[in-house]
Design an enzyme around this catalytic site. Sequence first.
Site, PDB file in Angstrom:
ATOM      1  N   HIS A 137       0.595  -1.042  -0.145  1.00 17.03           N
ATOM      2  CA  HIS A 137       0.094   0.147  -0.117  1.00 17.03           C
ATOM      3  C   HIS A 137       0.912   1.241   0.370  1.00 17.03           C
ATOM      4  O   HIS A 137       1.962   0.820   0.865  1.00 17.03           O
ATOM      5  CB  HIS A 137      -1.055  -0.437   1.095  1.00 17.03           C
ATOM      6  CG  HIS A 137      -2.054   1.214   1.650  1.00 17.03           C
ATOM      7  ND1 HIS A 137      -1.776   2.741   1.633  1.00 17.03           N
ATOM      8  CD2 HIS A 137      -3.115   1.169   1.137  1.00 17.03           C
ATOM      9  CE1 HIS A 137      -3.150   3.272   1.321  1.00 17.03           C
ATOM     10  NE2 HIS A 137      -3.161   2.158   0.902  1.00 17.03           N
ATOM     11  N   GLU A 139       0.127   4.189   1.493  1.00 17.71           N
ATOM     12  CA  GLU A 139       1.053   4.967   2.447  1.00 17.71           C
ATOM     13  C   GLU A 139       2.368   3.842   3.445  1.00 17.71           C
ATOM     14  O   GLU A 139       2.593   4.494   3.672  1.00 17.71           O
ATOM     15  CB  GLU A 139      -0.326   4.743   3.550  1.00 17.71           C
ATOM     16  CG  GLU A 139       0.227   5.670   4.879  1.00 17.71           C
ATOM     17  CD  GLU A 139      -1.204   4.901   5.777  1.00 17.71           C
ATOM     18  OE1 GLU A 139      -2.328   5.601   5.464  1.00 17.71           O
ATOM     19  OE2 GLU A 139      -0.839   5.036   7.305  1.00 17.71           O
TER      20      GLU A 139
HETATM   21  S1  SF4 Z   1      -7.346  11.479   7.668  1.00 15.73           S
HETATM   22 FE1  SF4 Z   1      -5.958  11.075   6.133  1.00 15.73          FE
HETATM   23  S2  SF4 Z   1      -4.714   8.967   7.847  1.00 15.73           S
HETATM   24 FE2  SF4 Z   1      -7.763   9.101   7.992  1.00 15.73          FE
HETATM   25  S3  SF4 Z   1      -7.766   7.792   6.243  1.00 15.73           S
HETATM   26 FE3  SF4 Z   1      -7.825  10.168   5.358  1.00 15.73          FE
HETATM   27  S4  SF4 Z   1      -5.879  10.633   4.128  1.00 15.73           S
HETATM   28 FE4  SF4 Z   1      -5.983   8.367   5.930  1.00 15.73          FE
END
Ligand code: SF4
Length: 340
Positions: A137, A139
Amino acid sequence: MAIVCEHRCRMGTVETVRIAKRTGFCYGVREAIDKAKESAAGGKATHTLGQVVHNEGVIQNLLDFGVRSVESLDDVDNGAAVVIRAHGVKPEVFERAEDRGLEVIDGTCTWVIAEQRQLRELVAEGYTIVLLGTPKHPEVVGLLGFAPDAIVVDEEADWVNIPRRKRMALISQSTQPPWKFEKLAAFMVNRSHELKIVNTVCPVTIRRQEDTVEAAREVDLMVVVGGRSSANTKELTRLCGIVGTPAIQIEHAPDLNDPSVFDGKKVVGVTGGTSTPIEDLRDVAERVLAMAGTPTVAARAVELAREALASAATPAGRTTSLPSTRPDQLPTQTQTHGAA
Ligand code: SF4
């Protein structure tokens, strides 16, 4: 059972569609999209590094603004702007972009930035880090740039491979289910002498799950809208099942082709992942009402879907992107938005 009239035409049974509260883009995704649009509206050639979300409508909307997604920095023209999406990237990507003279617009979600900072600290403190996340992923790939030796684990079957170390730290990809993080934390207690737990499961993900469960308890069937490979979308579908409400998962409204799915259902709920625009939920609501509503309801599908959206998108939890989603209606001044 659907009612079949004397002319053998199917009559739907759906009377109402409810859209779960606080759905639509999470604030991280929305901010990244807004930054890209605002850059392009300012006349700058703008690209996003990877698709901001895997949603054809959103990608087309960005293209209408002149924002193209590229897979590599090599595809960005010199001097152009490149938007880092909410997932974030490894630090080297920023360095490479700056070396190339590109304007970097950092759309990394503030929550992900906090995760990156935490990882940096854990590395400096000498912990063996276990990261709960999906290995490829984006992230997780970005997070590994801050802790290259972190051990990434996902499915429970793999947890036995986690080594035993004196000082260990556990951290999570933002969209992992909270129950999984808690279970892994409990599992790791006897694998180390000292265990530091940094709970980085995103609050938006948690709220989305709570609101979906609340909606699922009140309806006969849930429609979950989001990317096929989206972990947080799949989790919503799973949670509906736990509550005992049947659920179908789709990517967008045209995926709904079989009215028999709604046979005998009176109240249908709609929810979506954090990368699903709330307008898609309205479109799904409209399609359900039109294809499976009672004759009176089907005739008012557009109006009723709009009403369902209005009651879900409260001002306190506004969930759309820019107020105008068409370039010719773009506001002349930069607008600021509250968090989801
Ligand atoms: S707010 Fe930020 S951390 Fe939370 S799901 Fe969305 S992108 Fe991911």
